[in-house]
Write an enzyme that holds these catalytic residues in place. Structure first.
Site, PDB file in Angstrom:
ATOM      1  N   THR A 155       0.807  -1.225   0.000  1.00 56.59           N
ATOM      2  CA  THR A 155       0.000   0.000   0.000  1.00 56.59           C
ATOM      3  C   THR A 155       0.836   1.270   0.000  1.00 56.59           C
ATOM      4  OG1 THR A 155      -1.782  -1.186   1.110  1.00 56.59           O
ATOM      5  CG2 THR A 155      -1.856   1.208   1.211  1.00 56.59           C
ATOM      6  N   ASP A 156       1.952   1.283   0.728  1.00 55.60           N
ATOM      7  CA  ASP A 156       2.711   2.529   0.821  1.00 55.60           C
ATOM      8  C   ASP A 156       3.240   2.972  -0.541  1.00 55.60           C
ATOM      9  OD1 ASP A 156       4.521   0.380   0.837  1.00 55.60           O
ATOM     10  OD2 ASP A 156       6.012   1.473   2.001  1.00 55.60           O
ATOM     11  N   GLY A 157       3.737   2.024  -1.333  1.00 51.09           N
ATOM     12  CA  GLY A 157       4.218   2.378  -2.660  1.00 51.09           C
ATOM     13  C   GLY A 157       3.110   2.944  -3.523  1.00 51.09           C
TER      14      GLY A 157
END
Length: 409
Positions: A155-157
């Site tokens: 999710t962070d990417g």
């Protein structure tokens, strides 16, 4: 002779135009840079920046760190593509890719090739879709640019890629080679559909984390609150407000329940017995999944950035407690910060990592009471030697924010 001269003029002009088109980098030939570096954003009233050096010195320090980062980590990945080399094996992950897309859009204006790099990074992203949703990025590739270790997302990417696309729309407009705003909407909607738990309104670990304990787990280093607000502004989707509100609620629940003396947040969080709590050892990565380790070291930068830009003070008590704790813990010496703490403040790390000390400079910006501390962290960060991709990325992000050069959609 008059007409011949005219024809000759037209011919020379045509040649010069062709040369200009040929020589100028693809994708950046005609796009104006609307928000060139440095930006000198006005942050929330009462917040501070380093005052032991001039603005010009800070801007130049960011430029120097960017030049070094670009030389070490931004690499070609075949025709028209770029990637971020995140280890010595030449592999990459979507987290690193998001970092690269953010840096290139933020450094445009100083870096004349920024849009060429950005579009190359965009081309690499679309060439590596998650098998679950094609607008999300497959989280890891090897040195041959093949997806490895599962073709699903982190999710962070995806959040950083999406936010960078919104910034790219503001930076260059969306009428060129890439419709940045449409691309942003595509990935933002895919994040909502696949990476948000819509019964809890929590941020999942990836598009794969949709069952069992993983379905309700979350990771504080993904608490990019200003990204969430930008996603809502861009799409008009009011569900992002639910995610923002829930994220702030979880921050304060963890702070009051597990780190009231330090303000530290754990690497991973699980939902159990109706409450959010630090994950047990070995939940996903290692024995320190429930401690302040190499994921959550980013939270002082990620969470504070929303306060600096919007004045939303829902995490301010937690941030202020953390500022007070770390200053006391290391006797106001950034060189004494270690890479790992338990939530009660005891130390288990041993290395003075830039991934840990630099973000504390961002959180120090909340109050003039931290001025001397902020100055020390700035100096320690800007004067630091190169480390690895992760540390160098977080140092550069922290310096962009500390110098007043972060901006939002």
């Amino acid at each position: 002779m008059k007409n011949q001269g005219k024809r000759m003029w037209h011919w020379k002009s045509f040649v010069l135009l062709c040369l200009a088109i040929f020589i100028l980098p693809a994708g950046s030939a005609f796009a104006a840079v609307n928000k060139p570096f440095p930006q000198h954003t006005t942050y929330t009233s009462g917040t501070i920046k380093p005052n032991n050096v001039s603005q010009t010195v800070m801007d130049n320090a960011v430029k120097t760190k960017w030049d070094a980062w670009k030389a070490a980590y931004l690499k070609p990945a075949g025709t028209g593509k770029y990637y971020v080399k995140y280890n010595s094996a030449g592999e990459t992950v979507s987290e690193a890719h998001g970092y690269g897309m953010l840096f290139t859009v933020l450094m445009a204006g100083y870096d004349s090739n920024a849009q060429t790099y950005y579009n190359g990074l965009y081309n690499y992203y679309i060439a590596h879709p998650s098998s679950i949703d094609p607008y999300l990025m497959s989280w890891k590739q090897n040195s041959s640019f093949q997806n490895i270790e599962g073709e699903d997302s982190a999710t962070d990417g995806d959040m950083d890629i999406a936010f960078s696309l919104l910034l790219a729309d503001k930076q260059w407009g969306s009428s060129g080679t890439v419709n940045y705003l449409q691309a942003a909407n595509n990935i933002i909607n895919a994040i909502m559909d696949n990476e948000i738990n819509q019964s809890q309104w929590t941020i999942r670990l990836g598009d794969w984390a949709n069952s069992g304990t993983y379905n309700t787990a979350t990771r504080p280093s993904d608490f990019m609150l200003n990204h969430l607000k930008a996603f809502q502004a861009a799409t008009g989707d009011s569900r992002w407000q639910n995610v923002t509100d829930k994220t702030y609620t979880i921050i304060n629940s963890l702070y009051s329940g597990y780190s009231s003396s330090t303000g530290l947040l754990p690497d991973f969080v699980v939902y159990s017995g109706g409450v959010y709590k630090p994950a047990a050892a070995g939940f996903l990565e290692d024995a320190n999944d429930g401690n302040y380790n190499y994921n959550s070291c980013r939270t002082p930068w990620r969470i504070t950035t929303d306060y600096l830009l919007t004045g939303d003070n829902r995490a301010l008590n937690q941030l202020n407690q953390m500022n007070s704790w770390i200053k006391t813990k290391v006797n106001s010496s950034p060189g004494s910060i270690k890479d790992g703490y338990k939530l009660n403040g005891s130390t288990f790390g041993s290395y003075n990592s830039g991934a840990f000390y630099a973000p504390f400079g961002v959180s120090a910006m909340t109050s003039s009471a931290n001025q001397a501390w902020l100055n020390s962290v700035w100096s320690h960060t800007s004067g630091s030697a190169a480390e690895d991709y992760y540390e160098d990325s977080i140092k550069l992000f922290s310096m962009i924010v500390m110098s007043g050069n972060w901006w939002t959609y």
